[in-house]
Every structure is written in structure tokens, then in C-alpha cells.
Motif scaffolding. Structure first.
Motif, short mmCIF file in Angstrom:
data_model
loop_
_atom_site.label_atom_id
_atom_site.label_comp_id
_atom_site.label_asym_id
_atom_site.label_seq_id
_atom_site.Cartn_x
_atom_site.Cartn_y
_atom_site.Cartn_z
N VAL A 181 0.95 -1.39 0.02
CA VAL A 181 -0.02 0.03 -0.08
C VAL A 181 0.91 1.48 -0.02
O VAL A 181 0.51 2.42 -0.57
CB VAL A 181 -0.95 -0.08 1.24
CG1 VAL A 181 -1.68 1.26 1.37
CG2 VAL A 181 -1.74 -1.26 1.10
N PHE A 182 1.94 1.29 0.56
CA PHE A 182 2.71 2.50 0.87
C PHE A 182 4.04 2.45 0.13
O PHE A 182 5.02 3.08 0.42
CB PHE A 182 3.20 2.39 2.44
CG PHE A 182 2.00 2.90 3.49
CD1 PHE A 182 1.25 3.92 3.15
CD2 PHE A 182 1.60 1.67 4.11
CE1 PHE A 182 0.02 4.13 4.15
CE2 PHE A 182 0.43 1.83 4.93
CZ PHE A 182 -0.24 3.11 4.61
N GLY A 183 4.33 1.29 -0.94
CA GLY A 183 5.51 1.30 -1.82
C GLY A 183 5.97 -0.20 -1.86
O GLY A 183 5.18 -1.08 -1.44
N ASP A 216 -0.14 -5.27 5.80
CA ASP A 216 -0.29 -4.80 4.39
C ASP A 216 -0.97 -5.43 3.52
O ASP A 216 -1.46 -6.81 3.66
CB ASP A 216 1.30 -4.56 3.93
CG ASP A 216 1.64 -3.59 2.93
OD1 ASP A 216 0.68 -2.99 2.42
OD2 ASP A 216 2.64 -3.20 2.75
N ALA A 217 -1.34 -4.92 2.33
CA ALA A 217 -1.90 -5.63 1.16
C ALA A 217 -0.90 -5.58 -0.07
O ALA A 217 -0.46 -4.39 -0.61
CB ALA A 217 -2.97 -5.01 0.88
N ALA A 238 -1.65 -10.72 -2.02
CA ALA A 238 -1.61 -11.37 -0.46
C ALA A 238 -2.08 -10.19 0.23
O ALA A 238 -1.69 -9.15 0.21
CB ALA A 238 -0.36 -11.89 0.00
N ARG A 239 -2.59 -10.60 1.41
CA ARG A 239 -3.11 -9.70 2.38
C ARG A 239 -2.43 -10.29 3.80
O ARG A 239 -2.86 -11.42 4.25
CB ARG A 239 -4.57 -9.65 2.74
CG ARG A 239 -5.12 -9.28 1.47
CD ARG A 239 -5.03 -7.56 0.96
NE ARG A 239 -5.65 -7.30 -0.23
CZ ARG A 239 -5.23 -7.26 -1.40
NH1 ARG A 239 -3.93 -7.81 -1.60
NH2 ARG A 239 -5.75 -6.97 -2.24
N PHE A 240 -1.54 -9.23 4.38
CA PHE A 240 -0.95 -9.60 5.67
C PHE A 240 -1.69 -8.94 6.91
O PHE A 240 -1.92 -7.78 6.66
CB PHE A 240 0.60 -9.07 5.67
CG PHE A 240 1.21 -10.03 4.60
CD1 PHE A 240 1.19 -11.15 4.37
CD2 PHE A 240 2.06 -9.27 3.75
CE1 PHE A 240 1.74 -11.83 3.32
CE2 PHE A 240 2.78 -9.90 2.80
CZ PHE A 240 2.74 -11.24 2.55
#
Length: 293
Positions: A181-183, A216-217, A238-240
Motif C-alpha cells: 500500500v505504501f510502496g 499490508d496488502a 496477498a493480505r497480511f
């Protein structure tokens, strides 16, 4: 002895001395110590078999077992390196006899163009063997192609399959990238994998990923290349989520809500009794008392 006769005798002696070496050089090799039976391509004059064809082709030839000895010999035939089918694998050769055995040789359907080593071997009942090389050349266009499939993200690793879809042996190179999401959270430069992937072969690989994000995603992308222009890529999302922390937070929220209910109920318990409604008789008495005064 005249000089001419002496020269003739020397020539005969030299010929007799070199006859075994000449026979070994030009004829099929004889196995020493067990009757001298030999194995060679039928027809003579060939030190090995030579076969050429495209993948899937079936080639035919004949192998000979020669028994010059005074006793029968029994041998078993087999092929190595490629699939060879004999007219008979167990062969009994009488004394002073040559037996010819037809066979077929199948070029593998997924074989890469080029030379493949192979051989035909005979083994007798005493465990002694003779071998004739087979020079197999696979013809056809060279095609370099591969795919990356079944990409999956697990707790601390990424798994995937590589499939060689071409006709040449490949040494693949892998690059891995993951964007959150943030890089970017993972960026591994291309590196050569320690494997030679044969045509038609599928292998499963395991790529470690230590230190992945806790929350994160991400989109994970694998890119694979090989010589000859082969290239493919695959992507998986993937979703963490730190489920332990989420469960703990949910538990704390539940406890806080229960505390508010308890405190609210406690305040209601400390209040005095609510005044009840005045009955009609009580009102009448009040009015009467006021009238008497």
C-alpha cells in the motif's frame, strides 16, 4: 639362408605378431575370458549405431551377438539412455553362431534438438557384459519457451512452478518484486536458478521471504527468463493481517464495554426509591384537612 628368404620369413613373423591387433582394430571387440562372444551392429564395419530423427520418431536397426566358441552362450539385451525395444531380450546363441536381433529405438517426444548419449548392452549368465554405443541425434527446430505457474504466498516463502514449454534445455533466471500500500516491500534482482530444466519438465520452487510486512496488502510479481528469448511472469495478491493483535484488541474492546455496563448498573443501584403516584383517597384527605383549618 638367402637374403630374399630371410626377408620373407621376417615379413611373415611380423604379420603373425600384428594379426591380433589388426583384428581388434577393424573387427568387433572380443570379450576375453568367456569364450570370446561379441556384440556389434549387424552388417559389420560399424563401430557404433547412428540414429537420427525428430522427436517422437521410431528408428529401426539390428544388433548381432557372435559366439565363435565351442559352447552355447546366453545373453540378455537392454538399452540405456533411450527407450529400446528388442525382438527378444533373452538370447541363446549356439556355438560358432551369430544371432541377429532387430530392435526399435524411440526418440523421446520432448527431446531437445542435439546429440543424446545411449548404448546397447549384452550381459551373459556369468555377469560379463559387452556394450555398443548409440549415437542419437535429435533433429528439429530449437524453441525456447517456459511458463511460471501456481504462484502462492505463504507465511515466510513464495512457491511457484516452472514449466519448460520448448524444445531446448533451459537455465532459468528469476526476479521477484512485491508492492504494498505504501510502496515497494520486496525487490530482488534477477539471479540464475541452480537447475537445468529439460523440455516438458515441471519443477516446483520455494523462494524464502523473511521479514515480510506484518500489516499490508501486497501484489507479488515473479518474472522468469532464459536463453533463447524465453520469458514469462505471474502475479498474485496477498493480505497480511496480524490476527493475534486484532484478537487482543477485540478482547480489550469487549472488556471495556462490559466495564461500562457494570458501572452504569452500579449507579442505578445506588438511587433511592422513586416516589409512587398519589392515590385518590390521599388527595381527598389533604383537601379535607386544609378545609378544617
Amino acid at each position: 639362408m638367402p637374403s630374399a628368404a630371410r626377408a620373407l620369413c621376417l615379413s611373415l613373423l611380423t604379420l603373425l605378431a600384428t594379426a591380433p591387433q589388426a583384428a581388434a582394430a577393424w573387427g568387433p571387440p572380443l570379450l576375453e575370458g568367456h569364450g570370446g562372444w561379441s556384440l556389434a551392429p549387424a552388417g559389420g564395419g560399424r563401430p557404433s549405431f547412428y540414429a537420427e530423427g525428430t522427436p517422437g520418431t521410431v528408428l529401426r536397426d539390428t544388433v548381432s551377438v557372435t559366439n565363435p566358441g565351442g559352447k552355447p552362450v546366453t545373453v540378455r539385451l537392454r538399452g540405456t539412455g533411450v527407450r529400446v525395444t528388442f525382438a527378444g531380450t533373452r538370447l541363446r546363441v549356439p556355438a560358432r553362431t551369430r544371432a541377429d536381433v532387430p530392435f526399435t529405438l524411440a526418440v523421446p517426444a520432448q527431446a531437445a534438438p542435439g546429440d543424446r548419449p545411449a548404448a546397447i548392452t549384452a550381459r551373459d549368465d556369468h555377469g560379463r557384459t559387452a556394450t555398443v554405443p548409440v549415437r542419437l541425434r535429435v533433429t528439429g527446430p530449437a524453441l525456447s519457451a517456459l511458463t511460471v505457474e501456481h504462484v502462492a504466498v505463504h507465511a515466510d516463502r513464495i512457491t511457484y512452478d516452472l514449466v519448460n514449454r520448448g524444445t531446448t534445455v533451459l537455465v532459468p533466471t528469476l526476479a521477484v518484486r512485491a508492492d504494498g500500500v505504501f510502496g515497494r516491500v520486496l525487490d530482488r534482482a534477477p539471479r540464475t536458478l541452480p537447475v537445468r530444466l529439460a523440455p516438458g519438465r515441471r519443477l516446483t520452487f520455494d523462494e524464502p521471504w523473511h521479514g515480510r510486512p506484518a500489516l499490508d496488502a501486497v501484489d507479488v510479481r515473479l518474472t522468469v527468463t532464459a536463453e533463447g528469448g524465453a520469458r514469462d511472469s505471474a502475479e498474485v495478491s496477498a493480505r497480511f493481517v496480524p490476527w493475534g493483535a486484532v484478537a487482543l484488541g477485540a478482547g480489550l474492546v469487549s472488556l471495556a464495554g462490559a466495564g461500562l455496563v457494570v458501572r452504569h448498573r452500579g449507579r442505578r443501584g445506588r438511587r433511592g426509591p422513586e416516589p409512587g403516584p398519589t392515590t385518590a383517597s390521599e388527595g381527598a384527605r389533604t383537601e379535607l384537612t386544609g378545609a378544617v383549618r
